[in-house]
Motif scaffolding. Structure first.
Motif, mmCIF file in Angstrom:
data_model
loop_
_atom_site.group_PDB
_atom_site.id
_atom_site.type_symbol
_atom_site.label_atom_id
_atom_site.label_comp_id
_atom_site.label_asym_id
_atom_site.label_seq_id
_atom_site.Cartn_x
_atom_site.Cartn_y
_atom_site.Cartn_z
ATOM 1 N N THR A 69 35.022 64.606 4.828
ATOM 2 C CA THR A 69 34.819 63.737 5.979
ATOM 3 C C THR A 69 35.645 62.466 5.822
ATOM 4 O OG1 THR A 69 32.606 64.577 6.165
ATOM 5 C CG2 THR A 69 33.095 62.574 7.370
ATOM 6 N N TRP A 70 36.459 62.217 6.795
ATOM 7 C CA TRP A 70 37.385 61.084 6.738
ATOM 8 C C TRP A 70 36.761 59.873 7.414
ATOM 9 C CZ3 TRP A 70 41.350 59.330 10.550
ATOM 10 C CH2 TRP A 70 42.358 58.555 9.942
ATOM 11 N N ALA A 71 36.073 60.124 8.501
ATOM 12 C CA ALA A 71 35.418 59.031 9.217
ATOM 13 C C ALA A 71 34.235 59.613 9.962
ATOM 14 C CB ALA A 71 36.379 58.388 10.207
ATOM 15 N N THR A 72 33.178 58.809 10.049
ATOM 16 C CA THR A 72 31.960 59.280 10.704
ATOM 17 C C THR A 72 31.563 58.325 11.810
ATOM 18 O OG1 THR A 72 31.245 60.022 8.556
ATOM 19 C CG2 THR A 72 29.613 60.042 10.287
ATOM 20 N N PHE A 73 31.229 58.878 12.945
ATOM 21 C CA PHE A 73 30.649 58.073 14.012
ATOM 22 C C PHE A 73 29.249 58.594 14.250
ATOM 23 C CE2 PHE A 73 35.169 57.969 14.655
ATOM 24 C CZ PHE A 73 35.405 56.626 14.863
ATOM 25 N N GLY A 74 28.267 57.740 14.033
ATOM 26 C CA GLY A 74 26.896 58.212 14.153
ATOM 27 C C GLY A 74 26.300 57.877 15.503
ATOM 28 N N VAL A 82 29.477 62.410 15.076
ATOM 29 C CA VAL A 82 30.814 62.994 15.114
ATOM 30 C C VAL A 82 31.471 62.748 13.774
ATOM 31 C CG1 VAL A 82 33.079 62.856 16.130
ATOM 32 C CG2 VAL A 82 31.084 62.736 17.584
ATOM 33 N N ILE A 84 34.813 63.231 11.528
ATOM 34 C CA ILE A 84 36.223 63.578 11.597
ATOM 35 C C ILE A 84 36.645 64.035 10.223
ATOM 36 C CG2 ILE A 84 38.513 62.671 11.998
ATOM 37 C CD1 ILE A 84 37.285 61.030 14.209
ATOM 38 N N LEU A 146 44.368 66.582 13.754
ATOM 39 C CA LEU A 146 44.629 65.188 13.433
ATOM 40 C C LEU A 146 45.574 65.073 12.249
ATOM 41 C CD1 LEU A 146 44.076 62.214 13.850
ATOM 42 C CD2 LEU A 146 42.171 62.413 12.281
ATOM 43 N N PHE A 204 38.565 68.101 15.434
ATOM 44 C CA PHE A 204 39.991 68.359 15.365
ATOM 45 C C PHE A 204 40.286 69.701 14.702
ATOM 46 C CE2 PHE A 204 40.186 63.631 15.425
ATOM 47 C CZ PHE A 204 40.964 63.504 16.561
ATOM 48 N N TYR B 503 42.214 55.812 4.237
ATOM 49 C CA TYR B 503 40.790 56.136 4.228
ATOM 50 C C TYR B 503 39.996 55.061 4.971
ATOM 51 C CZ TYR B 503 36.316 57.777 2.497
ATOM 52 O OH TYR B 503 35.049 58.254 2.422
ATOM 53 N N GLY B 505 37.196 55.375 6.444
ATOM 54 C CA GLY B 505 35.760 55.660 6.479
ATOM 55 C C GLY B 505 34.860 54.465 6.187
ATOM 56 N N ASN B 512 29.717 50.837 12.374
ATOM 57 C CA ASN B 512 29.333 51.895 13.303
ATOM 58 C C ASN B 512 27.926 51.690 13.854
ATOM 59 O OD1 ASN B 512 29.768 54.393 14.640
ATOM 60 N ND2 ASN B 512 28.352 55.283 13.186
#
Lengths: 688, 527, 109
Positions: A69-74, A82, A84, A146, A204, B503, B505, B512
């Motif tokens: 997981t590179w980035a998380t949108f909660g 989501v 990514i 991506l 992606f 990175y 994240g 977020n």
């Protein structure tokens, strides 16, 4: 070997060139031999690993993939979380591509040791080669859109850096800039396509997207958007693979060192577009694929017509590369998936060989010109060559094999893949009625044979332009000639299929099974079994035709340039306008310059004018108006209001001037006043 | 969460440390330039240290935005209290500080850029004492805006920045410094006046009932975000009223001037061109973010109905800024002016992402604020390095610098390509998420905006070609590469740019929770 | 009443007349003399005329000892005043080289 270790191995392959880049960029200049051994060594190791990956994967039951997981949108309402993910996917397609990239990269590394000896930025060059290899591998082994886009741009960067390697030359830096910007135009389209996909699917990853599509999930619930997404993503390939109408950057990119042209602008990076179309094949609707096929066909024809009249050895090869890329794209567009990708592989070998061969020629020419202190003759112009056969035998023979391969003469690898593409297009036209595609394909096949042999004959046969120069030309050293021999060997059919007349029985064709389309059936392209049946029906015809056409092209070139039976000049004169159009690349550069470059520059001037005159004009105008108003109110202030005040002040002052006389400052006087006052008051009080 | 040093909350420390530094600077005799510089460096360095501590203690799950319970490091005291004013009730102005996911990155950015600005100010030789005193005052103002949760306090910090900025440009600037300073001042002041009007309107509209049953008028932002607190019959009572829309527009303009958005942007190129390098760095690195921060902190949650209503307007202005800024940038032949216009273009992306009212868009926008802060700061420092050496800034004055100054060129390439949005560097990540978010709200506008990345590539590459590539001119044969001090200001920024590009994240995780809460709140309250 | 008779029996009026004369003389000195010292002496005269009145009223009027006491105070204050005033005069002399009130004019044009 456990399949999971494939992931680790591929990561090692990915990061070895990056390590090379980082080490060389920081310490390269201080290393012995400026660290060329380091970059080359790391890439060689990576090549060995990639071979292991290929063999393991071919024996493996299916693809392997892994991600993080590179980035998380909660907590997004309606969607939830989501994630990514970035990750790696190793299947037959990527394993084959991996080996192709690493092989060419390794050979180019070796070749460069000879070609760039004594260069001003020798270590920097090897660092950038490492960066390129890293980025290209990223495209190949990714499992999501991506990451593909990320590395897509990074190869653009390394291409920019390498084209501009000799940046002191204005033409080099211009070419680098042009390459990057033209690619960016395609990338912008690709980005929009990716956005359409992501906004709907919130992922992606290829697998997840294809899965959702097969489940009947369409972006914005419309097939039109899906087609649009496919075409927009293909825009990225149009840019990177130099397809019409964004093909203009590739010939200019020849400003880079020749080994770079072999690696980036012939074998690997420009093939990335083809790879991407193959990778995303399930995503494309029939309409999108048709657009792709026609773009490929137009490109193939356009580039071939230009290649015929060019005199710069690298430019001829560049246009032929564009033409062949068009071929591959067309093949994918008609659904001949394996044929298109196989052509990518075979083309990578022989076209890299052609470029390295031309590099060897240029190197030898340069050396000869240098010895004669001749700085005016263009070392890349084939009119200045001729008769090199006797002086450069290794280059000659390998170049001959490459030329045969690209012309599609039997027993070469090029024949195998080209034959399959021709069969695919003809089969497609029997199914759908698009007869223009096979027509273009056959025409281009003939033209290719003609212009490649024109190049070959003019370079190696006949008389040298300046006979006294010929003895000065020498064969290149082993570090450069051995890569040529390796590539020449790989241009023989036997590495791809044991049957010299049928690729479909070979391991490569078998390994590259066409994936099932994920789009709804109503808009899906013809399935593979249907197409395959059609191909089987026309295959023998196509084979005979393709051999005839290739030999005809070859023979024609022989007649014109070797036998001089037909005068090339006379033909050019007869063609008139057509000749000049082709010679000037159909004026695309001039057109783009006039419309887009000058248009943009005009637009920038307009917006700058607008900014300075209108917006700032309003601001400054508001300032001036305020000043004017303040001046008027200031005048009113001075004249009337201050006038009144001043009058009061003056009046008071005048009275004061008179009254001050009694203020002597003498206490005694005041006392007299006080006394008199006292007396007066007393008298008044007493009297009244 | 509580964190105190000597009984004083960490946020108060972080805001007022520069003021302490300023007082010390004022006590140092003006001949003692190095002591003054070191004091300023110490104050901002400590501030950065505190900001890092803040980051370490920060709870990334807390929501913030309109929920007083989940703000962190809160300090709340009565500041100005007027009891029982006839017809109005009790008046309350608070000293109310706190941070959430929206402000934490901004606090960090401010502290970092301030310190780097001080390092870059080392080369200033004229009136050093006055310069650093004003500089430190400016830093306090900026930091205060990012942590204030009371509108009145916010406004005071907002205006506190104005004065030092005016003098810093007007005294230490270039040849047209007075024009630029006055332009900056008037532009910003107009914004301030509009903000003041809306603030007073809100103040009279908002009242909450406190524990003692009194009706209290307050400047507390969190109370203003609760629509139940609007007094019936007051000017901003209700939803979707003309007055509220008018207030939205006024407040929007006051923030848009700071961003700056087309067509309120023309102060920026002038201010940048005339300002000394460190002030340009501060201006681009932090000041521009105040506009977009203010929108997210104040405009969106307090007037959500207007926000939803004017969504397309914001997106359209963002789009125009992106394309127009890029086009104008291409037309410049002054290096600094080019970067100034590129800032307009990049802040347009922030606007577009925010306007989408989606999670990704907003996260992308805030990340873009941070990234633009670091990248553009680098770009201005890059110009500054050349300007220090040659006293020239024209793009056509140079060429072939790459051979002469390899370290410098390497760093400049990283910054330039980050600004261009090259993947692997931080600019790409935030642009990606901004566009992704924007696309789910506005398709056409986003597609047009994406074409802006082509122009961006064009002007950046053209700049690289003109300045770094080509033949080296004879007059530049004696240029020296970066000194240790200069490396010190570039390297941290470069590491951040690369780290967040590879990175992102952790940075996304940081904000977020707050931002998704904000988006949800605005979407629910505004529709 | 004849004059000798009036003299024979000194009463309140006598004191008041003397006091009035003293006051007038003092006032005359204050107004007319140009020498500050003389002006000061005039003031002393005025003060003493007041003292005389106090004591006289104390003897003949309703005042009892208060008159005496106030007179004593006045004498003390007069002494202090004289000391301060003379000091000022000395300074004025040092500064202007004169004790003529006409010539000591700083504020006047």
């Amino acid at each position: 070997m456990a399949l999971e270790s494939l992931i680790q191995l591929s990561l090692v392959t990915l990061f070895l060139p990056l390590a090379g880049f980082l080490l060389l960029i920081f310490f390269g200049k201080r290393m012995p031999r400026q660290g060329d051994w380091l970059g080359t060594g790391l890439v060689t190791v990576a090549f060995a690993i990639s071979l292991v990956i290929l063999f393991v994967q071919l024996a493996a039951p299916g693809p392997v993939s892994a991600g993080f997981t590179w980035a998380t949108f909660g907590g997004i309402p309606g969607i939830g979380e989501v994630n990514i993910e970035l990750g790696i996917l190793i299947d037959n397609l990527s394993a084959v591509m991996l080996v192709v990239v690493m092989l060419i990269s390794m050979l180019v590394h070796f070749f460069s040791i000879g070609y760039l000896e004594g260069d001003v930025r020798y270590s920097r060059y090897f660092a950038y080669l490492g960066l390129f290899t890293f980025s290209m591998l990223g495209i190949v082994i990714t499992h999501n859109l991506l990451m593909m886009y990320i590395f897509w741009e990074l190869v653009g960067l390394s291409s920019y850096l390498l084209i501009g390697h000799w940046y002191e030359k204005k033409s080099a830096s211009n070419a680098a800039m042009k390459a990057f910007i033209v690619n960016r135009i395609g990338d912008a389209g690709m980005f929009i396509g990716i956005m359409i996909i992501f906004v709907h699917f919130s992922t992606f990853s290829f697998d997840a997207i294809f899965g959702a599509l097969s489940a009947g999930n369409l972006p914005f619930e419309s097939q039109a958007w899906l087609t649009a997404a496919g075409i927009l993503i293909f825009c990225g390939a149009i840019g990177k693979s130099a397809q019409f109408p964004l093909h203009v950057w590739l010939p200019d990119a020849m400003e880079g060192p020749t080994p770079v042209s072999a690696l980036i602008h012939a074998a690997t990076m420009v093939a990335a577009g083809v790879f991407m179309v193959a990778r995303l094949f399930p995503l494309f609707t029939a309409d999108a694929l048709l657009v792709i096929a026609y773009i490929g066909a137009i490109t193939a024809l356009l580039a071939a017509t230009i290649a015929i009249t060019q005199f710069d050895i690298k430019k001829v090869l560049a246009w032929s590369t564009i033409s062949q890329l068009g071929y591959m794209v067309m093949a994918l567009g008609v659904g001949a998936y394996a044929a298109g990708f196989m052509h990518l592989v075979t083309h990578a070998a022989f076209k890299a060989g052609l470029f390295l061969g031309s590099g060897a020629v240029i190197y030898a020419m340069h050396a000869a010109l240098h010895k004669k202190h001749d700085h005016d003759t263009d070392a890349q112009d084939i009119r200045n060559m001729g008769g090199l056969k006797s002086r450069m035998p290794v280059t000659y023979w390998t170049f001959l094999i490459f030329t045969l391969a690209i012309s599609g003469i039997p027993l070469t690898s090029g024949f195998l893949s080209k034959d399959e593409i021709l069969a695919g297009t003809l089969a497609f036209s029997t199914l759908s009625g698009h007869w223009l595609l096979p027509l273009i394909a056959f025409t281009v096949a003939g033209m290719t044979a003609f212009y490649m042999f024109r190049l070959f004959i003019l370079t190696f046969h006949g008389e040298h332009a300046q006979p006294e120069r010929l003895p000065l030309i020498n064969e290149v050293p082993g570090v450069m000639s051995i890569p040529l021999m390796v590539l020449a060997t790989l241009s023989i059919f036997v590495f791809y299929s044991f049957n010299p007349f049928g690729a479909s029985s070979g391991w490569l064709f078998q390994a590259l099974e066409r994936p099932l389309s994920a789009v709804p059936e109503a808009v899906a392209p013809a399935t593979w079994p249907v197409l395959y049946e059609a191909i089987s029906r026309v295959h023998t015809l196509v084979m005979i035709l393709s051999i005839v056409i290739a030999v005809a092209g070859l023979a024609f070139a022989w007649l014109v340039y070797q036998k001089r039976a037909i005068s090339a000049e006379m033909m050019a004169a007869k063609m008139g306008r057509l000749y000049h159009g082709s010679r000037n690349k159909w004026y695309f550069d001039e057109m783009y310059e006039a419309v887009f470059v000058n248009g943009t520059l005009a637009l920038t001037r307009i917006s700058n004018w607008f900014d300075a005159r209108i917006i700032d004009g309003i601001v400054n105008g508001a300032g001036t108006v305020t000043q004017g108003v303040s001046r008027i109110s200031g005048w009113i202030d001075n004249t009337f209001i201050d006038g009144l005040v001043n009058f009061l002040a003056n009046f008071t002052g005048a009275i004061g001037m008179r009254l001050r006389r009694i203020q002597t400052g003498n206490i005694q006087t005041y006392l007299v006043f006080a006394l008199v006052g006292f007396l007066v008051i007393t008298i008044v009080l007493l009297t009244f | 969460m509580e964190f105190q040093i000597f009984g004083i909350g960490i946020l108060t420390w972080i805001v007022f440390l520069p003021i302490v530094g300023m007082l010390i600077v004022l006590l140092i005799p003006s001949e003692n330039k190095n002591a003054i510089r070191w004091t300023a460096a110490g104050a901002t360095g400590l501030q950065l240290l505190l900001a890092v501590i803040l980051l370490g203690l920060f709870d990334r799950t807390a929501l913030g935005i309109n929920d007083p319970g989940s703000f962190q490091f809160v300090e709340q005291f009565d500041w100005i209290i007027v009891e029982a004013v006839p017809w109005v009730g009790k008046i309350e102005i608070l000293y109310f500080l706190g941070i959430d996911g929206l402000s934490i990155l901004m606090v960090l950015l401010t502290a970092l850029i301030s310190l780097i600005g001080v390092i870059s100010s080392w080369s200033i030789e004229r009136m050093v004492k006055g310069y650093f005193a004003l500089y430190l005052l400016l830093v306090t103002g900026m930091m205060g805006v990012f942590v204030a949760l009371d509108f009145f306090l916010f406004f005071i910090f907002w205006e506190v920045m104005l004065l030092p900025m005016y003098f810093l440009i007007g005294i230490w600037g270039g040849p047209r410094r007075e024009y630029a300073a006055i332009k900056f001042f008037i532009y910003t002041f107009v914004g301030g006046v509009l903000m003041l009007l809306v603030m007073l309107g809100l103040y009279f509209s908002v009242a909450y009932t406190n524990g003692a049953g009194e009706q209290v008028h307050t400047f507390n932002l969190l109370h203003m975000m609760n629509s139940a607190n609007f007094v019936e019959g007051s000017i901003f009572y209700g939803m979707d009223t003309t007055w509220r829309y008018a207030a939205w527009v006024a407040l929007f303009i006051s923030f848009a001037i700071k961003v700056p958005l087309f067509p309120f942007h023309t102060w920026l190129p002038d201010a940048h061109v005339e300002a000394p390098t460190p002030i340009s760095v501060i201006l681009a690195g932090v000041l521009l973010k105040l506009g977009t921060y203010g929108m997210l902190r104040i405009l969106f949650p307090i007037l959500p109905d207007g926000t939803v209503y004017f969504m397309y307007l914001m997106a359209a202005l963002g789009m125009i800024s992106i394309i127009y800024g890029a086009l104008c940038a291409m037309a410049q032949d002054d290096f600094k002016k080019l970067i100034a216009y590129s800032s307009i273009s990049h802040m347009g992306i922030v606007m577009l992402g925010m306007a989408s009212l989606t999670n990704q868009g907003t996260v992308g926008a805030v990340l873009q604020m941070f990234n633009h802060g670091t990248i553009t700061a680098m770009l201005f420092l890059i110009v500054g390095v050349l300007y220090d050496r040659t006293h020239k800034r024209g793009l056509y004055d140079f060429g072939g610098i790459a051979n002469q100054m390899p370290k410098y060129t390497g760093i400049a390439m990283v910054a330039m390509f980050a600004a261009l949005g090259l993947p692997g560097l931080s600019g790409f990540v935030s642009e990606l998420f901004s566009f992704l978010g924007a696309f789910s709200s506005f398709r056409v506008i986003t597609i047009i905006s994406v074409s802006g990345i082509i122009f961006t590539a064009a002007y950046i590459l053209w700049t690289i070609q003109r300045v770094f590539l080509g033949e080296l001119g004879d007059e530049h044969k004696s240029l020296t590469d970066l000194t240790g001090r200069e490396l010190l200001m570039f390297v941290p920024l470069m590491l951040i740019v690369i780290f967040l590009g590879v990175y992102p994240g952790p940075a996304i995780e940081l904000m977020n929770a707050s931002l998704s809460h904000l988006v949800e709140f605005v979407n629910v309250a505004g529709r | 009443m004849v004059l000798p008779e009036w003299f024979a029996e000194p009463g309140l009026n006598h004191f008041l007349v003397v006091s009035a004369v003293l006051f007038s003389l003092g006032l005359l000195a204050v107004i007319t003399r140009r020498n500050i010292i003389m002006v000061l002496m005039g003031i002393e005269l005025i003060l003493n005329s007041a003292n005389l009145n106090f004591v006289a009223f104390s003897r003949y009027g309703l005042l009892s000892l208060e008159g005496h006491m106030i007179a004593l105070f006045v004498i003390i204050i007069a002494a202090a005043e004289a000391a301060v005033a003379l000091a000022i005069v000395l300074n004025i002399y040092n500064r202007f080289g004169s004790v003529d009130v006409e010539q000591i004019s700083e504020l006047k044009e």
